[in-house]
Design a protein around this motif. Sequence first.
Motif, PDB file in Angstrom:
ATOM      1  N   VAL A   1       0.819  -1.218   0.000  1.00 14.09           N
ATOM      2  CA  VAL A   1       0.000   0.000   0.000  1.00 14.09           C
ATOM      3  C   VAL A   1       0.850   1.264   0.000  1.00 14.09           C
ATOM      4  O   VAL A   1       0.383   2.330  -0.422  1.00 14.09           O
ATOM      5  CB  VAL A   1      -0.988   0.016   1.181  1.00 14.09           C
ATOM      6  N   ASN A   2       2.091   1.168   0.476  1.00 16.59           N
ATOM      7  CA  ASN A   2       2.980   2.331   0.441  1.00 16.59           C
ATOM      8  C   ASN A   2       3.708   2.465  -0.894  1.00 16.59           C
ATOM      9  O   ASN A   2       4.398   3.452  -1.122  1.00 16.59           O
ATOM     10  CB  ASN A   2       4.002   2.259   1.580  1.00 16.59           C
ATOM     11  N   SER A   3       3.572   1.471  -1.756  1.00 18.32           N
ATOM     12  CA  SER A   3       4.120   1.576  -3.104  1.00 18.32           C
ATOM     13  C   SER A   3       3.053   2.207  -3.991  1.00 18.32           C
ATOM     14  O   SER A   3       2.031   2.684  -3.514  1.00 18.32           O
ATOM     15  CB  SER A   3       4.489   0.182  -3.640  1.00 18.32           C
ATOM     16  N   GLU A   4       3.282   2.189  -5.281  1.00 12.59           N
ATOM     17  CA  GLU A   4       2.291   2.755  -6.199  1.00 12.59           C
ATOM     18  C   GLU A   4       1.304   1.708  -6.690  1.00 12.59           C
ATOM     19  O   GLU A   4       0.481   1.986  -7.557  1.00 12.59           O
ATOM     20  CB  GLU A   4       3.005   3.429  -7.371  1.00 12.59           C
ATOM     21  N   PHE A   5       1.373   0.490  -6.125  1.00 12.08           N
ATOM     22  CA  PHE A   5       0.356  -0.511  -6.393  1.00 12.08           C
ATOM     23  C   PHE A   5      -0.848  -0.252  -5.494  1.00 12.08           C
ATOM     24  O   PHE A   5      -0.700  -0.099  -4.281  1.00 12.08           O
ATOM     25  CB  PHE A   5       0.883  -1.923  -6.102  1.00 12.08           C
ATOM     26  N   MET A   6      -2.044  -0.207  -6.075  1.00 11.47           N
ATOM     27  CA  MET A   6      -3.254  -0.016  -5.300  1.00 11.47           C
ATOM     28  C   MET A   6      -4.092  -1.294  -5.361  1.00 11.47           C
ATOM     29  O   MET A   6      -4.642  -1.634  -6.416  1.00 11.47           O
ATOM     30  CB  MET A   6      -4.081   1.154  -5.831  1.00 11.47           C
ATOM     31  N   PRO A   7      -4.209  -2.062  -4.253  1.00  9.62           N
ATOM     32  CA  PRO A   7      -5.011  -3.291  -4.270  1.00  9.62           C
ATOM     33  C   PRO A   7      -6.474  -2.981  -4.576  1.00  9.62           C
ATOM     34  O   PRO A   7      -7.053  -2.047  -4.017  1.00  9.62           O
ATOM     35  CB  PRO A   7      -4.851  -3.831  -2.842  1.00  9.62           C
ATOM     36  N   ILE A   8      -7.081  -3.782  -5.467  1.00 14.31           N
ATOM     37  CA  ILE A   8      -8.473  -3.529  -5.843  1.00 14.31           C
ATOM     38  C   ILE A   8      -9.343  -4.774  -5.727  1.00 14.31           C
ATOM     39  O   ILE A   8     -10.530  -4.711  -6.019  1.00 14.31           O
ATOM     40  CB  ILE A   8      -8.578  -2.959  -7.277  1.00 14.31           C
ATOM     41  N   GLU A   9      -8.783  -5.904  -5.294  1.00 17.11           N
ATOM     42  CA  GLU A   9      -9.560  -7.108  -5.058  1.00 17.11           C
ATOM     43  C   GLU A   9      -9.035  -7.793  -3.801  1.00 17.11           C
ATOM     44  O   GLU A   9      -7.884  -7.580  -3.405  1.00 17.11           O
ATOM     45  CB  GLU A   9      -9.466  -8.083  -6.245  1.00 17.11           C
ATOM     46  N   PRO A  10      -9.871  -8.624  -3.145  1.00 16.99           N
ATOM     47  CA  PRO A  10      -9.380  -9.375  -1.990  1.00 16.99           C
ATOM     48  C   PRO A  10      -8.174 -10.225  -2.363  1.00 16.99           C
ATOM     49  O   PRO A  10      -8.105 -10.774  -3.463  1.00 16.99           O
ATOM     50  CB  PRO A  10     -10.585 -10.261  -1.606  1.00 16.99           C
ATOM     51  N   VAL A  11      -7.216 -10.329  -1.451  1.00 15.99           N
ATOM     52  CA  VAL A  11      -6.021 -11.153  -1.681  1.00 15.99           C
ATOM     53  C   VAL A  11      -6.389 -12.610  -1.425  1.00 15.99           C
ATOM     54  O   VAL A  11      -7.060 -12.930  -0.441  1.00 15.99           O
ATOM     55  CB  VAL A  11      -4.876 -10.716  -0.763  1.00 15.99           C
ATOM     56  N   HIS A  12      -5.951 -13.497  -2.320  1.00 17.33           N
ATOM     57  CA  HIS A  12      -6.198 -14.930  -2.181  1.00 17.33           C
ATOM     58  C   HIS A  12      -4.868 -15.618  -1.915  1.00 17.33           C
ATOM     59  O   HIS A  12      -3.893 -15.388  -2.633  1.00 17.33           O
ATOM     60  CB  HIS A  12      -6.840 -15.469  -3.456  1.00 17.33           C
ATOM     61  N   ILE A  13      -4.838 -16.452  -0.871  1.00 16.62           N
ATOM     62  CA  ILE A  13      -3.610 -17.149  -0.491  1.00 16.62           C
ATOM     63  C   ILE A  13      -3.854 -18.652  -0.540  1.00 16.62           C
ATOM     64  O   ILE A  13      -4.813 -19.154   0.084  1.00 16.62           O
ATOM     65  CB  ILE A  13      -3.137 -16.755   0.925  1.00 16.62           C
ATOM     66  N   THR A  14      -3.007 -19.379  -1.249  1.00 16.16           N
ATOM     67  CA  THR A  14      -3.095 -20.831  -1.309  1.00 16.16           C
ATOM     68  C   THR A  14      -1.762 -21.398  -1.765  1.00 16.16           C
ATOM     69  O   THR A  14      -1.018 -20.740  -2.508  1.00 16.16           O
ATOM     70  CB  THR A  14      -4.220 -21.284  -2.271  1.00 16.16           C
ATOM     71  N   GLY A  15      -1.428 -22.593  -1.288  1.00 17.18           N
ATOM     72  CA  GLY A  15      -0.202 -23.258  -1.707  1.00 17.18           C
ATOM     73  C   GLY A  15       1.060 -22.496  -1.379  1.00 17.18           C
ATOM     74  O   GLY A  15       2.087 -22.663  -2.046  1.00 17.18           O
ATOM     75  N   GLY A  16       1.016 -21.639  -0.356  1.00 23.65           N
ATOM     76  CA  GLY A  16       2.194 -20.876   0.029  1.00 23.65           C
ATOM     77  C   GLY A  16       2.460 -19.646  -0.813  1.00 23.65           C
ATOM     78  O   GLY A  16       3.569 -19.096  -0.774  1.00 23.65           O
TER      79      GLY A  16
END
Length: 241
Positions: free
Chosen positions: A110-125
């Motif tokens: 969030v402190n970079s210039e990437f702006m998250p716009i969808e929920p993060v999905h975590i699987t398989g490490g």
Amino acid sequence: MSVIHVRDQQEGTRHRQVELKLRHPGCWTLEMTDEYEKTHIIEKSLYPTDETVKGDFILVSEGDRDIEAFVEAIDAHRVVESTAILKDGGNRARVVVTYDRSSSIVPEIVNSEFMPIEPVHITGGYEYWTVLVRSDRLESVFTELEEEYDVELEAIHEVDPNDNVEFADTSDRIYDSLSVRQTECLFEAHEAGYYNWPREVAASDIADDLGISGPTFLEHLRKGEQKVLDAFLTKLARRNY
């Protein structure tokens, strides 16, 4: 301070929707989904403080461990301070997890210039992020992230400022790709019970209701079905979920 409108940007500063796959050390979500096969964590929202992060997560367990065992393993992780189960049933649960802020990559993103716009999905490490970034900053921001973490660029989509106001998620992109007739045929078929098993209505009956021939109805339906299935199965295969 200033307001930037995407539609007013010049060609060199258009925006891109980017899908990232990444790992970073010390993260409980990565270690837990790596240790327990066929488990998934969907990050709904996060509330960071100076020392901790309180996160709202959906957990899914399709492996040998039931969902309660998965929650207990998360609660025992070294960076997790507490775990509260809000809802559970079957192989799914909604939990609030409070954990050490230093183990999270969220502040970096969030402190970079990437702006998250969808929920993060975590699987398989691995974590799967969908972010928005200016086209002219994509390479430099990605390079900075790549120097610190194990990160792969999965996909890039051009952002059209003339699209609907909503973020262009998979459902939006499918809806925009369908013709009016394809959408009409799919909705009519679904409402009439065509996709139920056993099938509750024949294609010819739906075609009669729409005032078109059976072959014409099936042509629209099959083309629409292909677009829907291709989009969703590609998304699911990429996230292995």
